[in-house]
Design an enzyme around this catalytic site. Structure first.
Site, PDB file in Angstrom:
ATOM      1  N   GLU A  66      -5.119   1.908   2.433  1.00  0.00           N
ATOM      2  CA  GLU A  66      -5.111   0.659   3.218  1.00  0.00           C
ATOM      3  C   GLU A  66      -5.357   0.965   4.680  1.00  0.00           C
ATOM      4  O   GLU A  66      -6.062   0.260   5.386  1.00  0.00           O
ATOM      5  CB  GLU A  66      -3.761  -0.049   3.062  1.00  0.00           C
ATOM      6  CG  GLU A  66      -3.673  -1.409   3.765  1.00  0.00           C
ATOM      7  CD  GLU A  66      -3.267  -1.326   5.225  1.00  0.00           C
ATOM      8  OE1 GLU A  66      -2.815  -0.246   5.674  1.00  0.00           O
ATOM      9  OE2 GLU A  66      -3.406  -2.327   5.938  1.00  0.00           O
ATOM     10  N   GLU A  67      -4.811   2.063   5.164  1.00  0.00           N
ATOM     11  CA  GLU A  67      -4.815   2.365   6.597  1.00  0.00           C
ATOM     12  C   GLU A  67      -6.193   2.695   7.156  1.00  0.00           C
ATOM     13  O   GLU A  67      -6.387   2.747   8.362  1.00  0.00           O
ATOM     14  CB  GLU A  67      -3.857   3.536   6.893  1.00  0.00           C
ATOM     15  CG  GLU A  67      -2.420   3.276   6.500  1.00  0.00           C
ATOM     16  CD  GLU A  67      -1.680   2.294   7.410  1.00  0.00           C
ATOM     17  OE1 GLU A  67      -2.334   1.672   8.279  1.00  0.00           O
ATOM     18  OE2 GLU A  67      -0.462   2.167   7.252  1.00  0.00           O
ATOM     19  N   ASP A 114       3.659  -5.715   3.120  1.00  0.00           N
ATOM     20  CA  ASP A 114       3.348  -4.583   4.007  1.00  0.00           C
ATOM     21  C   ASP A 114       4.237  -4.713   5.240  1.00  0.00           C
ATOM     22  O   ASP A 114       4.076  -5.625   6.047  1.00  0.00           O
ATOM     23  CB  ASP A 114       1.869  -4.624   4.406  1.00  0.00           C
ATOM     24  CG  ASP A 114       1.457  -3.428   5.250  1.00  0.00           C
ATOM     25  OD1 ASP A 114       0.267  -3.348   5.615  1.00  0.00           O
ATOM     26  OD2 ASP A 114       2.321  -2.568   5.547  1.00  0.00           O
ATOM     27  N   HIS A 131       0.826  -1.217   0.000  1.00  0.00           N
ATOM     28  CA  HIS A 131       0.000   0.000   0.000  1.00  0.00           C
ATOM     29  C   HIS A 131       0.852   1.255   0.000  1.00  0.00           C
ATOM     30  O   HIS A 131       1.902   1.323   0.646  1.00  0.00           O
ATOM     31  CB  HIS A 131      -1.016  -0.009   1.144  1.00  0.00           C
ATOM     32  CG  HIS A 131      -0.464   0.094   2.533  1.00  0.00           C
ATOM     33  ND1 HIS A 131      -0.184   1.307   3.142  1.00  0.00           N
ATOM     34  CD2 HIS A 131      -0.161  -0.867   3.439  1.00  0.00           C
ATOM     35  CE1 HIS A 131       0.249   1.070   4.368  1.00  0.00           C
ATOM     36  NE2 HIS A 131       0.282  -0.225   4.564  1.00  0.00           N
ATOM     37  N   HIS A 188       2.673   4.156  12.281  1.00  0.00           N
ATOM     38  CA  HIS A 188       1.581   5.115  12.548  1.00  0.00           C
ATOM     39  C   HIS A 188       2.013   6.243  13.487  1.00  0.00           C
ATOM     40  O   HIS A 188       1.188   6.815  14.213  1.00  0.00           O
ATOM     41  CB  HIS A 188       0.340   4.401  13.093  1.00  0.00           C
ATOM     42  CG  HIS A 188      -0.158   3.303  12.212  1.00  0.00           C
ATOM     43  ND1 HIS A 188      -1.296   2.583  12.470  1.00  0.00           N
ATOM     44  CD2 HIS A 188       0.325   2.787  11.053  1.00  0.00           C
ATOM     45  CE1 HIS A 188      -1.493   1.681  11.518  1.00  0.00           C
ATOM     46  NE2 HIS A 188      -0.517   1.786  10.655  1.00  0.00           N
ATOM     47  N   ASP A 223       5.953   1.190   7.116  1.00  0.00           N
ATOM     48  CA  ASP A 223       4.545   0.958   6.814  1.00  0.00           C
ATOM     49  C   ASP A 223       3.992   2.019   5.866  1.00  0.00           C
ATOM     50  O   ASP A 223       3.490   3.062   6.317  1.00  0.00           O
ATOM     51  CB  ASP A 223       3.752   0.962   8.139  1.00  0.00           C
ATOM     52  CG  ASP A 223       2.305   0.552   7.943  1.00  0.00           C
ATOM     53  OD1 ASP A 223       1.503   0.794   8.872  1.00  0.00           O
ATOM     54  OD2 ASP A 223       1.968   0.023   6.873  1.00  0.00           O
TER      55      ASP A 223
HETATM   56  N1  LIG Z   1      -2.088  -3.260  11.184  1.00  0.00           N
HETATM   57  C1  LIG Z   1      -1.097  -3.265  10.148  1.00  0.00           C
HETATM   58  C2  LIG Z   1       0.286  -3.468  10.667  1.00  0.00           C
HETATM   59  C3  LIG Z   1       0.528  -4.814  11.162  1.00  0.00           C
HETATM   60  C4  LIG Z   1       0.413  -5.888  10.294  1.00  0.00           C
HETATM   61  C5  LIG Z   1       0.693  -7.156  10.755  1.00  0.00           C
HETATM   62  C6  LIG Z   1       1.078  -7.314  12.079  1.00  0.00           C
HETATM   63  I1  LIG Z   1       1.512  -9.186  12.766  1.00  0.00           I
HETATM   64  C7  LIG Z   1       1.180  -6.239  12.942  1.00  0.00           C
HETATM   65  C8  LIG Z   1       0.899  -4.970  12.474  1.00  0.00           C
HETATM   66  C9  LIG Z   1      -1.069  -1.939   9.462  1.00  0.00           C
HETATM   67  O1  LIG Z   1      -1.055  -0.896  10.039  1.00  0.00           O
HETATM   68  N2  LIG Z   1      -0.996  -2.015   8.119  1.00  0.00           N
HETATM   69  O2  LIG Z   1      -0.911  -0.849   7.431  1.00  0.00           O
HETATM   70 ZN   LIG Z   2      -0.365   0.669   8.929  1.00  0.00          ZN
HETATM   71 ZN   LIG Z   3       0.689  -1.309   6.240  1.00  0.00          ZN
END
Ligand SMILES: N[C@H](Cc1ccc(I)cc1)C(=O)NO
Ligand SMILES: [Zn+2]
Ligand SMILES: [Zn+2]
Length: 292
Positions: A151-152, A179, A97, A257, A117
Site C-alpha cells: 500500500e505504501e 488503515d 494493508h 513512516h 500504520d
Molecule cells: N497517507 C496514509 C496515511 C494517512 C491517511 C489518512 C490521513 I487523513 C492522513 C494520513 C498512509 O501512509 N497510509 O499508509
Molecule cells: Zn502509511
Molecule cells: Zn496505511
C-alpha cells in the site's frame, strides 16, 4: 438500500470483541524489523499472516484462505473468504494493508514497526474475523478479509486485486478500509469518516451503524485530499468503499513512516482500535447477512 435489521445477531457479537487480542496482534506485527513490500521481513509477515488465518479457519469447509501473488514484488496479499450461504456471488470486503515503510529508502535492515500504520488496521479486522469464526457466524453473502501488500508504494496490492475483481465482473457490494485505527490524535473524536475517494451513500450507512450500535462514540468527517489508502483502489473501479479513520487530518499521527510508529506511542493500549473492530463487525454482519 442499507438496512440495519440484524441487531439480534450483531449485539451479542459486539460483546465478544477483546482489546487483548487486538493488542497482541499489533505487537506481533510491530515486532518484524519491517514489513516493507520488498524485504524478507515483508514476505515473512505475509506468510505468517497467511498461516495465522489458515489456522483460524481450520475445519471450516466454507472458508478459503489464499495469498494473492504480485508479479512485480515478492510480498503477497492475503485473503480469507467465507462463502455466502445464499448469495455467494455478492461480496463484502474488509481490508487493511500488511506492509510498513519508513519512506522510499526503506531497505532490508530498516526499522519500520508500523504499529499504527497499519498493524492497527490488520489487528482490528482480524478481531472481526476471530469473533465471527468463534461464534460460527455464517454470512448469506460472501465475506472477505484482505491484508493488502504494498500500500505504501502506491496502493499497489489493492489496485491489483480490485482490477482483477473488476475484470472478472465480481459483484462487490461494499468495502471498508481500516488503515490507522489506534492512535487517537484527537480525544474529542472517535471515528473520522473520510469523505473523498469513498462512497457517500455507504458512508451514511456506516454513520448509521455507529449511531445504532456504538452510540457512545463521536463520529466526525474529513477529507484526505488525495487517494490516501486502499479504499481508493475500489472506488476507482466503481465499487462502494468507506474509510473510517482514527482522527481528523489536523490531529493525524505524525510518527507514521518512522521507527517511532510503535504501540508505546499509543500507551500500549488498543482501546482506540477496538472501536474500529466493533464498527467493522457491524458493517460486515449487517451487509453480509442480507441477500436478495
Ligand atoms: N497517507 C496514509 C496515511 C494517512 C491517511 C489518512 C490521513 I487523513 C492522513 C494520513 C498512509 O501512509 N497510509 O499508509
Ligand atoms: Zn502509511
Ligand atoms: Zn496505511
Amino acid at each position: 438500500s442499507y438496512a440495519i435489521d440484524n441487531q439480534s445477531t450483531v449485539t451479542p457479537l459486539l460483546t465478544q470483541v477483546q482489546e487483548s487480542q487486538v493488542l497482541s496482534t499489533i505487537q506481533k506485527l510491530s515486532d518484524y524489523q519491517n514489513r516493507f513490500y520488498k524485504t524478507s521481513h515483508g514476505t515473512a509477515a505475509s506468510n505468517d499472516l497467511f498461516n495465522t488465518w489458515k489456522q483460524m479457519a481450520a475445519g471450516r469447509t466454507d472458508i478459503t484462505v489464499s495469498q494473492f501473488a504480485h508479479k512485480k514484488w515478492p510480498q503477497k496479499s492475503v485473503i480469507l473468504s467465507i462463502k455466502g450461504t445464499h448469495a455467494p456471488d455478492e461480496i463484502v470486503v474488509i481490508g487493511g494493508h500488511l506492509d510498513s515503510t519508513v519512506g522510499f529508502l526503506t531497505g532490508e535492515n530498516s526499522r519500520a514497526p508500523g504499529a499504527d500504520d497499519d498493524a492497527s488496521g490488520i489487528a482490528s479486522l482480524q478481531e472481526v474475523m476471530r469473533v465471527l469464526l468463534a461464534s460460527n457466524y455464517k454470512p448469506k453473502r460472501t465475506l472477505q478479509f484482505m491484508g493488502y501488500a504494498a500500500e505504501e508504494v502506491g496502493l499497489l496490492g489493492s489496485d491489483a486485486i480490485a482490477a482483477k475483481y473488476k475484470k472478472q465482473g465480481k459483484k462487490v457490494v461494499g468495502v471498508m478500509q481500516l488503515d490507522m485505527t489506534n492512535y487517537q490524535g484527537q480525544p474529542t473524536s472517535d471515528i473520522t469518516l473520510i469523505t473523498d475517494y469513498t462512497n457517500a451513500a455507504q458512508n451514511n450507512f456506516v454513520k448509521a451503524l455507529a449511531t445504532a450500535y456504538l452510540p457512545e462514540l463521536t463520529v466526525t468527517q474529513d477529507a484526505c485530499g488525495y487517494a490516501c489508502s486502499d479504499h481508493a483502489s475500489w472506488t476507482k473501479r466503481g465499487y462502494a468503499a468507506s474509510f473510517p479513520f482514527e482522527s481528523s487530518l489536523a490531529a493525524d499521527n505524525k510518527l507514521i513512516h518512522t521507527p517511532n510508529d510503535t504501540l508505546a506511542k499509543s500507551n500500549n493500549s488498543a482501546a482506540h482500535a477496538v472501536k474500529f473492530a466493533k464498527l467493522g463487525l457491524t458493517f460486515a454482519v449487517e451487509l453480509a447477512s442480507d441477500a436478495p
